[in-house]
Write a protein that holds these residues in place. Structure first.
Motif, PDB file in Angstrom:
ATOM      1  N   VAL A   1       0.388  -1.193  -0.138  1.00  0.00           N
ATOM      2  CA  VAL A   1       0.193  -0.135   0.463  1.00  0.00           C
ATOM      3  C   VAL A   1       1.118   1.041  -0.068  1.00  0.00           C
ATOM      4  O   VAL A   1       2.170   1.581   0.732  1.00  0.00           O
ATOM      5  CB  VAL A   1      -1.403   0.213   1.232  1.00  0.00           C
ATOM      6  CG1 VAL A   1      -1.993   1.493   1.286  1.00  0.00           C
ATOM      7  CG2 VAL A   1      -1.927  -1.248   1.311  1.00  0.00           C
ATOM      8  N   PHE A   2       0.209   2.035  -0.366  1.00  0.00           N
ATOM      9  CA  PHE A   2       1.162   3.345  -0.746  1.00  0.00           C
ATOM     10  C   PHE A   2       0.682   4.559   0.280  1.00  0.00           C
ATOM     11  O   PHE A   2      -1.131   4.642  -0.210  1.00  0.00           O
ATOM     12  CB  PHE A   2       1.195   3.627  -2.513  1.00  0.00           C
ATOM     13  CG  PHE A   2       2.560   3.061  -2.874  1.00  0.00           C
ATOM     14  CD1 PHE A   2       3.693   4.157  -2.934  1.00  0.00           C
ATOM     15  CD2 PHE A   2       1.866   2.149  -3.936  1.00  0.00           C
ATOM     16  CE1 PHE A   2       4.002   2.900  -3.964  1.00  0.00           C
ATOM     17  CE2 PHE A   2       2.591   2.190  -4.494  1.00  0.00           C
ATOM     18  CZ  PHE A   2       4.092   1.984  -4.451  1.00  0.00           C
ATOM     19  N   ALA A   3       0.658   5.362   1.159  1.00  0.00           N
ATOM     20  CA  ALA A   3       0.216   6.489   0.860  1.00  0.00           C
ATOM     21  C   ALA A   3       0.684   7.553   0.160  1.00  0.00           C
ATOM     22  O   ALA A   3       2.038   7.789  -0.237  1.00  0.00           O
ATOM     23  CB  ALA A   3       0.848   6.802   2.531  1.00  0.00           C
TER      24      ALA A   3
ATOM     25  N   GLY B   1      -3.630   3.950  -0.429  1.00  0.00           N
ATOM     26  CA  GLY B   1      -3.613   4.137   1.046  1.00  0.00           C
ATOM     27  C   GLY B   1      -4.298   5.586   1.353  1.00  0.00           C
ATOM     28  O   GLY B   1      -4.634   6.250   0.243  1.00  0.00           O
ATOM     29  N   PRO B   2      -4.223   5.903   2.114  1.00  0.00           N
ATOM     30  CA  PRO B   2      -4.537   7.540   3.286  1.00  0.00           C
ATOM     31  C   PRO B   2      -4.014   8.570   2.080  1.00  0.00           C
ATOM     32  O   PRO B   2      -2.323   8.229   2.072  1.00  0.00           O
ATOM     33  CB  PRO B   2      -4.086   7.227   4.378  1.00  0.00           C
ATOM     34  CG  PRO B   2      -3.591   6.294   5.047  1.00  0.00           C
ATOM     35  CD  PRO B   2      -3.334   5.435   3.280  1.00  0.00           C
ATOM     36  N   ILE B   3      -4.049   9.982   2.547  1.00  0.00           N
ATOM     37  CA  ILE B   3      -4.187  11.092   1.409  1.00  0.00           C
ATOM     38  C   ILE B   3      -3.033  12.433   2.868  1.00  0.00           C
ATOM     39  O   ILE B   3      -3.736  12.273   3.946  1.00  0.00           O
ATOM     40  CB  ILE B   3      -4.461  11.460   0.274  1.00  0.00           C
ATOM     41  CG1 ILE B   3      -5.503  11.089  -0.708  1.00  0.00           C
ATOM     42  CG2 ILE B   3      -4.152  13.103   0.410  1.00  0.00           C
ATOM     43  CD1 ILE B   3      -6.077  11.303  -1.073  1.00  0.00           C
TER      44      ILE B   3
ATOM     45  N   ARG C   1      -9.517   8.129   1.497  1.00  0.00           N
ATOM     46  CA  ARG C   1      -9.210   8.429   3.489  1.00  0.00           C
ATOM     47  C   ARG C   1      -8.344   9.714   3.471  1.00  0.00           C
ATOM     48  O   ARG C   1      -7.129   9.725   2.976  1.00  0.00           O
ATOM     49  CB  ARG C   1      -8.475   7.379   3.994  1.00  0.00           C
ATOM     50  CG  ARG C   1     -10.068   6.209   3.903  1.00  0.00           C
ATOM     51  CD  ARG C   1      -8.870   4.991   4.576  1.00  0.00           C
ATOM     52  NE  ARG C   1      -7.872   4.287   4.117  1.00  0.00           N
ATOM     53  CZ  ARG C   1      -7.457   3.259   4.464  1.00  0.00           C
ATOM     54  NH1 ARG C   1      -7.318   2.550   5.341  1.00  0.00           N
ATOM     55  NH2 ARG C   1      -6.493   2.720   2.910  1.00  0.00           N
ATOM     56  N   HIS C   2      -8.306  10.297   4.329  1.00  0.00           N
ATOM     57  CA  HIS C   2      -7.613  11.490   4.739  1.00  0.00           C
ATOM     58  C   HIS C   2      -6.683  11.706   6.055  1.00  0.00           C
ATOM     59  O   HIS C   2      -7.822  11.675   6.657  1.00  0.00           O
ATOM     60  CB  HIS C   2      -8.509  13.265   4.544  1.00  0.00           C
ATOM     61  CG  HIS C   2      -8.977  12.935   2.877  1.00  0.00           C
ATOM     62  ND1 HIS C   2      -8.146  12.880   1.781  1.00  0.00           N
ATOM     63  CD2 HIS C   2     -10.665  12.532   2.249  1.00  0.00           C
ATOM     64  CE1 HIS C   2      -8.634  12.839   0.750  1.00  0.00           C
ATOM     65  NE2 HIS C   2     -10.099  12.768   1.162  1.00  0.00           N
ATOM     66  N   VAL C   3      -6.078  11.980   6.143  1.00  0.00           N
ATOM     67  CA  VAL C   3      -5.121  12.511   6.644  1.00  0.00           C
ATOM     68  C   VAL C   3      -4.262  14.128   7.252  1.00  0.00           C
ATOM     69  O   VAL C   3      -3.364  14.316   6.184  1.00  0.00           O
ATOM     70  CB  VAL C   3      -3.623  11.494   7.432  1.00  0.00           C
ATOM     71  CG1 VAL C   3      -3.290  11.434   8.468  1.00  0.00           C
ATOM     72  CG2 VAL C   3      -4.430   9.966   7.080  1.00  0.00           C
ATOM     73  N   LEU C   4      -5.180  14.689   8.395  1.00  0.00           N
ATOM     74  CA  LEU C   4      -4.101  16.069   8.537  1.00  0.00           C
ATOM     75  C   LEU C   4      -2.644  15.635   9.415  1.00  0.00           C
ATOM     76  O   LEU C   4      -2.535  15.191  10.230  1.00  0.00           O
ATOM     77  CB  LEU C   4      -5.381  16.316   9.010  1.00  0.00           C
ATOM     78  CG  LEU C   4      -4.639  18.885   9.175  1.00  0.00           C
ATOM     79  CD1 LEU C   4      -4.706  18.900   7.796  1.00  0.00           C
ATOM     80  CD2 LEU C   4      -5.808  19.050  10.057  1.00  0.00           C
TER      81      LEU C   4
ATOM     82  N   GLU D   1      -7.024   0.087  11.331  1.00  0.00           N
ATOM     83  CA  GLU D   1      -5.713   0.024  10.522  1.00  0.00           C
ATOM     84  C   GLU D   1      -4.564   0.957  11.136  1.00  0.00           C
ATOM     85  O   GLU D   1      -5.047   1.908  11.857  1.00  0.00           O
ATOM     86  CB  GLU D   1      -5.769   0.717   9.481  1.00  0.00           C
ATOM     87  CG  GLU D   1      -6.543   0.023   9.205  1.00  0.00           C
ATOM     88  CD  GLU D   1      -6.877  -0.441   6.942  1.00  0.00           C
ATOM     89  OE1 GLU D   1      -5.758  -0.262   6.400  1.00  0.00           O
ATOM     90  OE2 GLU D   1      -7.788   0.793   6.810  1.00  0.00           O
ATOM     91  N   VAL D   2      -3.106   0.377  10.698  1.00  0.00           N
ATOM     92  CA  VAL D   2      -1.936   0.998  11.700  1.00  0.00           C
ATOM     93  C   VAL D   2      -1.659   1.990  10.482  1.00  0.00           C
ATOM     94  O   VAL D   2      -0.930   0.789   9.853  1.00  0.00           O
ATOM     95  CB  VAL D   2      -1.238   0.987  12.780  1.00  0.00           C
ATOM     96  CG1 VAL D   2       0.620   1.810  12.963  1.00  0.00           C
ATOM     97  CG2 VAL D   2      -2.602   0.780  14.030  1.00  0.00           C
ATOM     98  N   PHE D   3      -0.875   2.818   9.407  1.00  0.00           N
ATOM     99  CA  PHE D   3       0.389   2.840   9.538  1.00  0.00           C
ATOM    100  C   PHE D   3       1.480   3.794   9.421  1.00  0.00           C
ATOM    101  O   PHE D   3       1.433   4.616  10.701  1.00  0.00           O
ATOM    102  CB  PHE D   3      -0.448   4.381   8.085  1.00  0.00           C
ATOM    103  CG  PHE D   3      -1.207   3.287   6.918  1.00  0.00           C
ATOM    104  CD1 PHE D   3      -0.477   2.667   5.747  1.00  0.00           C
ATOM    105  CD2 PHE D   3      -2.501   2.537   7.153  1.00  0.00           C
ATOM    106  CE1 PHE D   3      -1.464   2.357   5.119  1.00  0.00           C
ATOM    107  CE2 PHE D   3      -2.814   2.600   5.905  1.00  0.00           C
ATOM    108  CZ  PHE D   3      -2.956   2.656   5.024  1.00  0.00           C
TER     109      PHE D   3
END
Length: 262
Positions: free
Chosen positions: A80-82, A118-120, A152-155, A235-237
């Motif tokens: 998976v890529f973030a 994966g997440p952005i 999915r978004h991450v700040l 989930e954990v990244f």
């Protein structure tokens, strides 16, 4: 335990992804990549030692769909890529003006990663303080999907003013996760109610072969396992970023090995 076992283990282990930021770094050619490995094969190699990579080239440059498709095809099933959003999307005072930049970035070819998307990660400037109206304007602009694929978004908030209940409530309302940084430079924000834990681990030390001390690696492994045990959607990244970057791959592999000993 083999990497294949880690990739193909039980559902809990598959919900913990561990890696580094990027895959092109000259010092890694001395202590991570095999001697003489052609540069064009570095992603192929790295993606078979790790379970995720945070693409950071997208922060500085715009890529075409064919490039994302190439990255997808070079990596194994289950990888998976973030993706780190382009800096022009968030490195501005008035985040409400980011609509065009966000649309351009998301539409640049992310969908070509398919199941490997994966997440952005949306990284704010260190000077960007928590002003509800400004942050909510950004959250409203984040698309829920691209080409029918949910996003999915991450700040990554890097100002101490984000350490407050009002911010976490706002992020949860919009379904945005928050980076938990292991560093003294930026706030370490924990959201116990989120399904997604996104860790950026920045304390690798050059004198340690694995970047982090074995006891610290063990504690992060225990934390990751405890997190995913909290619910079937969790989930954990975990990405080893910055610090002594030359040690990042060894730190990631040490954490994967520790997780594989369950």
């Amino acid at each position: 335990m083999s990497l294949e076992r880690i990739h193909m283990g039980n559902s809990a282990s598959r919900r913990i992804r561990v890696g580094v930021g990027g895959w092109t770094f000259e010092p890694w050619r001395d202590n991570f990549y095999p001697k003489g490995l052609p540069h064009r094969q570095e992603l192929h190699y790295a993606s078979r030692q790790l379970t995720a990579i945070e693409i950071n080239g997208t922060f500085y440059s715009t890529f075409k769909p064919a490039q994302f498709a190439k990255w997808r095809d070079e990596t194994p099933e289950g990888f998976v890529f973030a993706v780190k959003a382009n800096r022009f999307t968030t490195h501005r005072r008035d985040l409400a003006t980011a609509a065009e930049s966000i649309e351009r970035f998301v539409g640049s070819g992310l969908a070509e990663l398919r199941d490997k998307l994966g997440p952005i990660l949306w990284q704010l400037m260190p000077s960007t303080a928590f002003v509800r109206q400004n942050i909510e304007a950004l959250f409203r602009l984040l698309p829920k999907e691209v080409d029918g694929r949910p996003l999915r978004h991450v700040l990554e908030a890097r100002h101490d003013s984000f350490v407050c209940r009002e911010y976490l409530d706002l992020a949860r309302r919009y379904g945005v996760a928050t980076v938990h940084a292991d560093t003294d430079k930026y706030p370490s924000i924990a959201d116990p109610d989120s399904d997604l834990a996104y860790l950026r681990l920045m304390r690798t030390e050059p004198e340690r072969a694995t970047g982090y001390a074995p006891g610290d690696i063990a504690r992060w492994a225990e934390g990751c396992e405890a997190w995913v045990a909290g619910g079937p959607k969790r989930e954990v990244f975990a990405f080893f970023i910055s610090g002594a970057k030359e040690r990042a791959p060894a730190a990631a592999m040490a954490l994967l090995k520790k997780l594989g000993r369950r």
